[in-house]
Design an enzyme around this catalytic site. Structure first.
Site, PDB file in Angstrom:
ATOM      1  N   TYR A  92       0.601  -1.163  -0.010  1.00 17.00           N
ATOM      2  CA  TYR A  92      -0.057   0.005  -0.007  1.00 17.00           C
ATOM      3  C   TYR A  92       1.075   1.307  -0.146  1.00 17.00           C
ATOM      4  O   TYR A  92       1.805   1.445   0.822  1.00 17.00           O
ATOM      5  CB  TYR A  92      -0.711  -0.099   1.346  1.00 17.00           C
ATOM      6  CG  TYR A  92      -1.996   0.952   1.210  1.00 17.00           C
ATOM      7  CD1 TYR A  92      -3.128   0.586   0.395  1.00 17.00           C
ATOM      8  CD2 TYR A  92      -1.951   2.103   2.201  1.00 17.00           C
ATOM      9  CE1 TYR A  92      -4.232   1.566   0.590  1.00 17.00           C
ATOM     10  CE2 TYR A  92      -2.977   3.163   2.105  1.00 17.00           C
ATOM     11  CZ  TYR A  92      -4.111   2.668   1.364  1.00 17.00           C
ATOM     12  OH  TYR A  92      -5.279   3.645   1.526  1.00 17.00           O
ATOM     13  N   SER A 191       1.555  -7.663   1.513  1.00 19.32           N
ATOM     14  CA  SER A 191       0.501  -6.803   2.233  1.00 19.32           C
ATOM     15  C   SER A 191      -0.593  -6.431   1.154  1.00 19.32           C
ATOM     16  O   SER A 191      -1.046  -7.402   0.736  1.00 19.32           O
ATOM     17  CB  SER A 191       1.248  -5.539   2.649  1.00 19.32           C
ATOM     18  OG  SER A 191       0.274  -4.656   3.442  1.00 19.32           O
ATOM     19  N   GLN A 192      -0.430  -5.410   0.594  1.00 25.26           N
ATOM     20  CA  GLN A 192      -1.547  -5.076  -0.425  1.00 25.26           C
ATOM     21  C   GLN A 192      -1.237  -5.902  -1.469  1.00 25.26           C
ATOM     22  O   GLN A 192      -1.989  -6.512  -2.346  1.00 25.26           O
ATOM     23  CB  GLN A 192      -1.372  -3.617  -0.929  1.00 25.26           C
ATOM     24  CG  GLN A 192      -2.248  -3.345  -2.004  1.00 25.26           C
ATOM     25  CD  GLN A 192      -2.018  -1.752  -2.602  1.00 25.26           C
ATOM     26  OE1 GLN A 192      -2.876  -1.091  -2.328  1.00 25.26           O
ATOM     27  NE2 GLN A 192      -0.914  -1.512  -3.307  1.00 25.26           N
ATOM     28  N   ASP A 277       0.585  -8.904  14.140  1.00 23.15           N
ATOM     29  CA  ASP A 277       0.482  -7.800  13.167  1.00 23.15           C
ATOM     30  C   ASP A 277      -0.705  -7.076  13.420  1.00 23.15           C
ATOM     31  O   ASP A 277      -1.925  -7.695  13.155  1.00 23.15           O
ATOM     32  CB  ASP A 277       0.329  -8.728  11.764  1.00 23.15           C
ATOM     33  CG  ASP A 277       0.241  -7.611  10.595  1.00 23.15           C
ATOM     34  OD1 ASP A 277       0.026  -6.569  10.714  1.00 23.15           O
ATOM     35  OD2 ASP A 277       0.699  -8.172   9.269  1.00 23.15           O
ATOM     36  N   HIS A 307       3.778  -6.336  11.363  1.00 20.23           N
ATOM     37  CA  HIS A 307       3.356  -6.205   9.836  1.00 20.23           C
ATOM     38  C   HIS A 307       4.794  -6.370   8.925  1.00 20.23           C
ATOM     39  O   HIS A 307       4.529  -6.638   7.712  1.00 20.23           O
ATOM     40  CB  HIS A 307       2.569  -5.258   9.440  1.00 20.23           C
ATOM     41  CG  HIS A 307       2.083  -5.397   8.047  1.00 20.23           C
ATOM     42  ND1 HIS A 307       1.284  -6.262   7.919  1.00 20.23           N
ATOM     43  CD2 HIS A 307       1.868  -4.180   6.979  1.00 20.23           C
ATOM     44  CE1 HIS A 307       0.743  -6.083   6.637  1.00 20.23           C
ATOM     45  NE2 HIS A 307       1.314  -4.999   6.092  1.00 20.23           N
TER      46      HIS A 307
END
Length: 326
Positions: A92, A191-192, A277, A307
């Site tokens: 992100y 992640s994203q 996370d 994360h």
């Protein structure tokens, strides 16, 4: 941050309460059909960046709406035969950065295609790479700053409809290069990027592997109420102002929840989750992992990580795991 989510034993059996829209498949079939009405027009321009072991190409292809999307294609220097392909999606806020970055996958002897994410690329503070080079020319209704609520009033307008479509077209563009082996394509992302990879794992046939790390965009109903960190927090802050719109927002998000894409996963998968996370809570990751349809799947759990997940340790895990795939 100490453990805050479900115990590991419960995570391994947890199932999301996210409700799949009845027209989920029809929505995505129509979306991709509309995208493919535009010529892919993938262009690969060599870049001189001073590297002696890696060759880099500046890529432009037509994504959602025929909009130009950028990327990098990296190949081991001197490549003359088609290579196994890794397509990677960014976290992100991150952009594709500079041509000499992200050399891991090409250094393993694979072709590496890194897709720029439309409208993003100003997120150095998130650690997801450098500047982006792809605009998002589509306007939207009022939204909270960030990307999570852009067009959230309807699935047809939602930002991630464009991003997921770009990602499918990115795989098609990468496969179109004569030095990539389309039959040996894997997708990955953190992640994203992991959430995007899960969507691609459902929407693109013939993948040999998928490796989503601490994936975002999973199990929206739980994520939005469990963590107060961004980016999920953007949705809650939007609804804090736009009172009474929870139902329509939930409906829109259901078309983009990785849990529903995971139920259509058609390739071996290696997930990762971190138990501390708070950005992508482990239960949301396990929701997608537990829903993943292909029987050949595994998840690496990092007990004391936030994360950042497994970081370079997990990169090494992915390299070893991908070598074991056909």
């Amino acid at each position: 941050m100490a453990l805050f989510d479900l115990p590991l034993g419960e995570l391994r059996t947890y199932r999301s309460e996210s409700r799949e829209p009845e027209d989920f498949d029809a929505f995505w079939d129509k979306t991709l059909q509309q995208a493919r009405a535009h010529e892919l027009d993938a262009r690969f321009e060599p870049v001189e960046c001073g590297l002696s072991t890696i060759e880099v190409y500046d890529v432009t292809f037509a994504g959602f709406g025929g909009h130009p999307v950028k990327g990098w294609l990296r190949l081991p220097a001197g490549t003359t035969q088609p290579l196994p392909l890794v397509v990677e999606f960014l976290g992100y806020g991150g952009g594709r950065g500079l041509p000499h970055e992200s050399l891991l996958w090409a250094s393993t002897g694979r072709a590496h295609f890194l897709m720029d994410t439309r409208g993003q690329g100003s997120g150095w503070d998130r650690g997801w790479g450098g500047a982006g080079a792809t605009a998002d020319p589509v306007g939207a209704a009022p939204a909270y700053p960030g990307f999570m609520t852009r067009g959230v009033e309807a699935p047809e307008n939602y930002y991630y409809r464009r991003v997921f479509t770009d990602a499918v077209r990115a795989v098609e563009a990468a496969r179109s290069h004569p030095l990539t082996d389309a039959s040996r394509t894997a997708v990955t992302g953190v992640s994203q990027g992991g959430g995007i990879a899960i969507a691609v794992g459902a929407l693109v046939p013939g993948l040999v592997a998928i490796a989503p790390d601490v994936p975002f965009l999973c199990d929206f109903p739980r994520a939005v109420t469990l963590t107060d960190r961004p980016p999920y927090r953007e949705i809650a802050l939007f609804l804090k102002t736009h009172r009474g719109r929870s139902q329509e927002v939930r409906r829109t998000l259901s078309y983009f929840d990785a849990v529903h894409f995971a139920a259509r996963g058609r390739a071996p998968a290696l997930f990762s989750a971190a138990l501390e996370d708070r950005t992508c809570p482990p239960s949301t990751v396990f929701a997608a992992f537990n829903a993943w349809a292909h029987e050949d799947k595994a998840i690496r759990v990092y007990d004391f990580n936030d994360h950042e997940g497994g970081g370079p340790f997990h990169e090494a895990e992915k390299v070893r795991w991908l070598r074991s795939q056909p």
